[in-house]
Design an enzyme around this catalytic site. Sequence first.
Site, PDB file in Angstrom:
ATOM      1  N   LYS A 182      49.286  -7.497 -90.349  1.00 10.14           N
ATOM      2  CA  LYS A 182      48.886  -6.900 -91.636  1.00 10.14           C
ATOM      3  C   LYS A 182      48.557  -5.418 -91.458  1.00 10.14           C
ATOM      4  O   LYS A 182      48.981  -4.575 -92.246  1.00 10.14           O
ATOM      5  CB  LYS A 182      47.649  -7.622 -92.195  1.00 10.14           C
ATOM      6  CG  LYS A 182      47.928  -8.992 -92.786  1.00 10.14           C
ATOM      7  CD  LYS A 182      46.614  -9.683 -93.149  1.00 10.14           C
ATOM      8  CE  LYS A 182      46.874 -11.085 -93.674  1.00 10.14           C
ATOM      9  NZ  LYS A 182      45.657 -11.871 -93.825  1.00 10.14           N
ATOM     10  N   GLN A 242      39.567 -12.933 -93.758  1.00  7.11           N
ATOM     11  CA  GLN A 242      40.529 -13.849 -93.145  1.00  7.11           C
ATOM     12  C   GLN A 242      39.931 -15.259 -93.004  1.00  7.11           C
ATOM     13  O   GLN A 242      38.853 -15.432 -92.452  1.00  7.11           O
ATOM     14  CB  GLN A 242      40.944 -13.313 -91.764  1.00  7.11           C
ATOM     15  CG  GLN A 242      42.018 -14.120 -91.066  1.00  7.11           C
ATOM     16  CD  GLN A 242      43.363 -14.055 -91.771  1.00  7.11           C
ATOM     17  OE1 GLN A 242      43.735 -13.029 -92.324  1.00  7.11           O
ATOM     18  NE2 GLN A 242      44.084 -15.145 -91.764  1.00  7.11           N
ATOM     19  N   ASP A 246      43.718 -11.390-102.142  1.00  3.93           N
ATOM     20  CA  ASP A 246      44.179 -12.741-101.786  1.00  3.93           C
ATOM     21  C   ASP A 246      44.335 -13.627-103.026  1.00  3.93           C
ATOM     22  O   ASP A 246      44.948 -14.682-102.968  1.00  3.93           O
ATOM     23  CB  ASP A 246      43.183 -13.399-100.820  1.00  3.93           C
ATOM     24  CG  ASP A 246      43.748 -13.520 -99.412  1.00  3.93           C
ATOM     25  OD1 ASP A 246      44.979 -13.431 -99.254  1.00  3.93           O
ATOM     26  OD2 ASP A 246      42.954 -13.711 -98.474  1.00  3.93           O
TER      27      ASP A 246
END
Length: 287
Positions: free
Chosen positions: A53, A97, A120
């Site tokens: 990422k 995460q 997200d």
Amino acid sequence: MVKIIDGKALAQKKQIALAKKVEALKSSSHIVPGLVVILVGDDPASQVYVKNKEKAALKAGFKSETVRLSSDISEDELVSIVEEYNRDDSIHGILVQLPLPKHINDKRIILTIDPHKDVDGFHPMNTGHLWSGRPIMVPCTPAGIMEMLSEYQIPIEGKHAVIIGRSNIVGKPMAQLLLAQNATVTLTHSKTKNIKEITSQADILIIAIGQGHFVTKDFVKSGAVVIDVGMNRDDNQKLIGDADFEDLKDKVSYITPVPGGVGPMTITMLLEQTYQSAFRSVKNGNN
């Protein structure tokens, strides 16, 4: 003959276009899209994913921060860190995460993230927007899959789409995105009876259950489109999907490989949503 849906090539194409949009935003408003990824603990898969990422974000011209925290950090401390980035106008996307250590309530952490920075797409406000047909921030894997279907001009309207897996990350939002494109959608899961009977009716089959090579050719009808979200390791530590690619490839019309299928598009959509958040912040005068 089967066509391989090349997620890696599509991701590269999209990220080149995204870098141009980022450059234009910088020129017009002096705003650089900012993404922070918060990683708690040292889960090996998460480490690799976060590294990828960061690399993609920097390549596209983003401001990219990675915050690595010890697995014994308290929930309250993590909440404070997230709140700090909520207040930081140079950050347009916040990603914590998952999975988090067991002592941390991930629902509380997701609720703490500013919905406008929730790249997200997991905050209940963004889930509500999606289910009411007005999506703003969408979970990145389903969003990436929709881009792949579009790129390969795979018809969705009127088709029967079957999803194996009902997670909040893939299965449920995937169902809503397909419904919005007028597919008939069936969600299957671990308690579904006669699963092969259902999946073998699918024009589009999306598999997200985390069981290596679970889907073989007796699960699919001839000419089906198979999208494999799975990321598993076999006995030799080789990366494999939830679908048995070799077994399926002569029966289906389109299939995604693992690796090189859905994964790169997930990262691309994360960057796209961070850019969109930055663009909205300029438009709304928040910077």
